[in-house]
Design an enzyme around this catalytic site. Structure first.
Site, PDB file in Angstrom:
ATOM      1  N   ASP A 274     -29.932   0.773  15.074  1.00 17.68           N
ATOM      2  CA  ASP A 274     -30.587   1.449  13.965  1.00 17.68           C
ATOM      3  C   ASP A 274     -30.828   0.363  12.919  1.00 17.68           C
ATOM      4  O   ASP A 274     -30.173  -0.676  12.944  1.00 17.68           O
ATOM      5  CB  ASP A 274     -29.646   2.543  13.446  1.00 17.68           C
ATOM      6  CG  ASP A 274     -30.040   3.015  12.067  1.00 17.68           C
ATOM      7  OD1 ASP A 274     -31.194   3.421  11.912  1.00 17.68           O
ATOM      8  OD2 ASP A 274     -29.193   2.962  11.163  1.00 17.68           O
TER       9      ASP A 274
ATOM     10  N   ASP B 194     -28.735   8.973  13.357  1.00 19.87           N
ATOM     11  CA  ASP B 194     -28.381   8.252  14.576  1.00 19.87           C
ATOM     12  C   ASP B 194     -27.347   9.013  15.393  1.00 19.87           C
ATOM     13  O   ASP B 194     -27.087   8.657  16.536  1.00 19.87           O
ATOM     14  CB  ASP B 194     -27.767   6.886  14.235  1.00 19.87           C
ATOM     15  CG  ASP B 194     -28.673   6.067  13.365  1.00 19.87           C
ATOM     16  OD1 ASP B 194     -29.860   5.985  13.690  1.00 19.87           O
ATOM     17  OD2 ASP B 194     -28.191   5.521  12.355  1.00 19.87           O
TER      18      ASP B 194
ATOM     19  N   CYS C  58       0.848  -1.201   0.000  1.00 18.63           N
ATOM     20  CA  CYS C  58       0.000   0.000   0.000  1.00 18.63           C
ATOM     21  C   CYS C  58       0.882   1.250   0.000  1.00 18.63           C
ATOM     22  O   CYS C  58       0.618   2.205  -0.720  1.00 18.63           O
ATOM     23  CB  CYS C  58      -0.885   0.056   1.234  1.00 18.63           C
ATOM     24  SG  CYS C  58      -1.926  -1.361   1.486  1.00 18.63           S
TER      25      CYS C  58
ATOM     26  N   ASP D 130     -25.496   4.038  11.989  1.00 17.35           N
ATOM     27  CA  ASP D 130     -24.570   4.455  10.938  1.00 17.35           C
ATOM     28  C   ASP D 130     -24.953   5.772  10.294  1.00 17.35           C
ATOM     29  O   ASP D 130     -24.179   6.350   9.566  1.00 17.35           O
ATOM     30  CB  ASP D 130     -24.497   3.388   9.846  1.00 17.35           C
ATOM     31  CG  ASP D 130     -25.704   3.467   8.935  1.00 17.35           C
ATOM     32  OD1 ASP D 130     -26.823   3.538   9.476  1.00 17.35           O
ATOM     33  OD2 ASP D 130     -25.532   3.487   7.713  1.00 17.35           O
TER      34      ASP D 130
END
Lengths: 723, 54
Positions: free
Chosen positions: A444, A626, A43, A622
């Site tokens: 949620d 919320d 990376c 999420d």
């Protein structure tokens, strides 16, 4: 992402600047980019190569520990270009707002502690070496020499290395608090002072090694804490910086320019291409599209909008480009009002007193009283105040919360490292302790228990699905994507459609084998209106075919709910979506308590009511809707796929966007809490043995060093045992 | 015991070398990205853009 940067420099000039090297960019600006996904050497290499290949970039260095890249580039280089280049190389990247960035301060704090630790460690080892000679029986002139050399090393080292404690003890004193740093500072200062006096008088005992060992072990605990805090803060910061920092403003000449959201004013025209989130509240000026409001409201069904419709900041444009006339910017947008609700909820949460904090508060006065009492009693009984002072010093050194200072941070560091490898990022040291206390799990629905992406529910004829998938192939609308996925999953090749055009707010039309076909809303395809999430396909004059969709439940959700139930947490589902959809998900997952059509404030109120009833809710969510409940709950978690605001408000971010890490996190948190309590017990047991010895005046510097080192090492080893 | 007059300065000097090495490591940024440095050892080439330094 399409980067439209008319402000960028001409390509050939930039190529020249690159070849010209550093002198072409006299004052290179530093651009910081957050790279949340990087994790390995490959990376680093590909990200740095991608950045360096961009014109105008003088140097790029990726910091894997802090997951960011520092790019030295010419003034005219647009961060968007770099982000696009990284995206092409397969790395998600975000611009970090320079103003909101404070990692340098964290880095400076860690460096100071590290430096102090190095000095204390060096001095401790040397003094300890000299002390061994004293303990093994050096006499008279030799002992005095060794003591004087110890003093020469120890006094400057203590003065330098123990500054963090002195500073915080002084600050506490001025604020009228008696924290953990007060007994620490008093013990260090008193032991150094008494030792100096004893050495000057030719006494037998000097405590220089104890003063240094105390400083060293406590600095170690402090360093672990500081590193955990810095990691947590930088995570929160990079998440906060996610809020779309740039927008496309349409100037007077009709050209779009990329500007910071902060620069937008009411009345500005802003272009929002498909896939972009609205940066401001506004009214649609031109264009028509479907908006994804799930982040704000939890609704799963996209809403069609046209000119004149209101759009709130944070809603995502799905299908067609639109231009917005801004009606509220910055502080006044719906997004910011939501953020205010969040910060109000955070304040309502109240300060959490960690175990170490509570232990310290009870311990500090006790230690001082004990040492003072020992001094008074011995001074009274023996009349020898010098001996009494020695006893008091020994008591302070032995009771000094060396192991206590390590007990909690060592466990927290071990647990955070372990959870990070499992895919859960803890954003604060006390998140772990709060998670261990949770007894209600509030979920949620959209995006949390479900993927937030619709899945094809009906089982249509293969030909119909092939035709629908053919029309849907080029669209970004979630239903279209679901159709294409469903066709691929069933091994059905999409029919080839020609002249496909997307009609925002209505559907997709095109030609299938010569017949005009439409895929979209009931009204547009001439089908009967009906309840539920569905679209219709009409080919030529045939009867329309119905496709039903449902929000897909995450595969690991059922296991998570079961695991939390097994741990004694009562699950509750709070959603902003329609009652039928909520009931279906609750039923499928075995959640008995649920509520639908809740506004963000309703969710917060429900969570607050739970807290008022003495429960300790764990909130998992999420969406933006919320965020307030996440901030108000006792402890909260958000998947990494969630919205920025939710991740910022949450204490725990589930990095793989996979909920199963939460079950692990809960188990680890509970075992970490047990381990911290065990550590306190170990530290206490050492004191129970050593303190009476010190009080009766039998403690020697040797005994103190033994007790201190062995309890600190036992505590650290116990922390590493965490599974 | 005169040997102490040699041994104590000698041990202090040795310790001092260690401390100096630690300070140097701290100053030269070797503690600023421990994870990255651990990973970079696997890379074949020096990162681009750093040619001027090495």
């Amino acid at each position: 992402m399409t980067a439209i940067c008319p402000a960028c420099g001409p390509a050939d000039a930039s190529a020249f600047a690159r070849r010209g090297g550093a002198e072409a960019a006299p004052a290179p600006a530093v651009i910081r980019l957050a790279l949340p996904d990087i994790h390995c050497a490959a990376c680093i290499a590909s990200a740095e190569a991608a950045l360096a290949a961009e014109p105008g970039v003088a140097a790029a260095r990726v910091n894997l520990s802090r997951k960011l890249a520092e790019v030295k580039a010419a003034e005219w280089v647009e961060p968007d270009r770099l982000i696009a280049a990284l995206k092409k190389a397969g790395h998600a990247a975000l611009e970090l707002d320079e103003a909101a960035l404070g990692p340098e301060r964290d880095a400076a704090e860690t460096r100071e502690l590290l430096l102090s630790l190095g000095v204390a460690g060096f001095a401790m080892m040397n003094v300890m070496l000299l002390s061994v000679a004293v303990w093994s029986g050096a006499e008279a002139a030799t002992r005095e020499l060794l003591h004087w050399v110890s003093a020469l090393i120890a006094l400057p080292a203590v003065a330098f290395a123990a500054r963090p404690f002195f500073r915080s003890a002084w600050a506490g004193l001025r604020a009228g608090r008696l924290g953990m740093d007060m007994p620490i500072s008093v013990a260090i200062l008193l032991s150094s002072g008494v030792s100096l006096y004893e050495v000057a008088e030719g006494g037998r005992h000097a405590w220089f090694d104890a003063a240094l060992a105390l400083t060293f072990f406590l600095l170690l605990g402090r360093l672990l804490e500081a590193r955990a805090r810095a990691a947590a803060r930088s995570a929160a910061r990079s998440l906060a910086a996610l809020e779309s920092p740039r927008a496309l403003r349409i100037g007077a000449d009709g050209a779009a320019e990329s500007v910071r959201v902060a620069e937008l004013r009411v009345g500005d025209l802003v272009r929002i291409p498909p896939g972009m989130r609205a940066p401001v509240d506004g009214v649609v000026e031109t264009g028509a599209t479907d908006l994804d409001r799930s982040a704000l409201t939890g609704e799963t069904v996209p809403v069609p909008v046209g000119p004149g419709a209101e759009v709130a900041a944070g809603e995502t444009n799905l299908t067609g480009p639109i231009t917005l006339r801004a009606v509220a910017v910055g502080e006044d947008t719906t997004l910011r009002r939501m953020a205010e609700l969040v910060s109000a909820a955070e304040q309502g949460r109240g300060a959490f007193r960690s175990l170490a904090d509570r232990a310290g508060r009870a311990y500090a006065p006790l230690v001082h009283l004990l040492a003072l009492g020992a001094f008074a009693v011995w001074a009274h009984v023996s009349g020898d105040w010098r001996f009494a002072l020695n006893v008091a010093t020994a008591t302070l050194i032995i009771t000094c919360p060396c192991a206590l200072g390590l007990a909690a941070p060592a466990v927290a560091t071990a647990a955070a490292g372990k959870l990070f490898r499992r895919g859960a990022l803890l954003k604060g040291g006390d998140a772990l302790e709060r998670l261990a206390e949770a007894d209600v799990a509030v979920f949620d629905k959209t995006g949390t228990l479900t993927t937030g992406r619709p899945r094809l529910l009906s089982e249509p004829a293969p030909e119909a699905l092939a035709m629908a998938a053919g029309l849907a192939a080029g669209s970004a609308h979630p239903y279209a994507r679901a159709l294409v996925e469903a066709a691929a999953a069933r091994g059905i090749a999409p029919a080839s459609a020609t002249g496909v055009a997307e009609r925002p707010g209505a559907g997709i039309e095109g030609a299938l084998g010569g017949a005009a076909a439409r895929l979209g809303s009931p009204a547009w395809t001439g089908a009967p209106e009906g309840p539920g999430a569905a679209i219709w396909l009409r080919v030529g004059d045939e009867a329309p075919v119905r496709f039903d969709f449902a929000d897909e439940i995450r595969p690991e959700a059922a296991a998570l709910v079961a695991a939390l139930k097994a741990e004694g947490l009562r699950p509750i589902l709070l959603s902003g979506d329609a009652p039928e959809a909520v009931a279906a998900v609750a039923g499928a997952l075995g959640i008995e308590e649920f509520a639908a059509r809740l506004s963000p404030a309703d969710k917060l109120a429900r969570v607050a009511a739970l807290k008022a009833a003495g429960r300790k809710p764990l909130m998992v969510g999420d969406g933006l809707n919320d965020a307030a409940a996440l901030a108000g709950a006792h402890v909260s978690a958000a998947p990494a796929t969630g919205l920025d605001a939710a991740r910022t408000a949450a204490d725990i971010v589930l990095l793989r966007g996979d909920l199963s890490a939460l079950g692990d996190a809960l188990r680890t948190a509970r075992s970490a809490r047990r381990r911290i309590l065990q550590n306190f017990a170990i530290a206490g047991a050492y004191n129970l043995v050593a303190v009476p010895v010190a009080l009766v005046g039998l403690a020697t510097p040797f005994l103190a060093a033994l007790a201190m080192s062995s309890s600190s090492i036992t505590v650290s080893l116990n922390a590493l045992r965490l599974r | 015991m005169e040997i102490l007059l040699i041994l104590i300065p000698a041990s202090l000097a040795l310790g001092g070398i260690g401390l100096a090495a630690f300070l140097w490591a701290l100053r030269s940024g070797q503690f600023s990205d421990p994870d990255g440095d651990a990973a970079r050892i696997l890379l074949d080439q020096p990162p681009p853009g750093e040619d001027a330094k090495s």
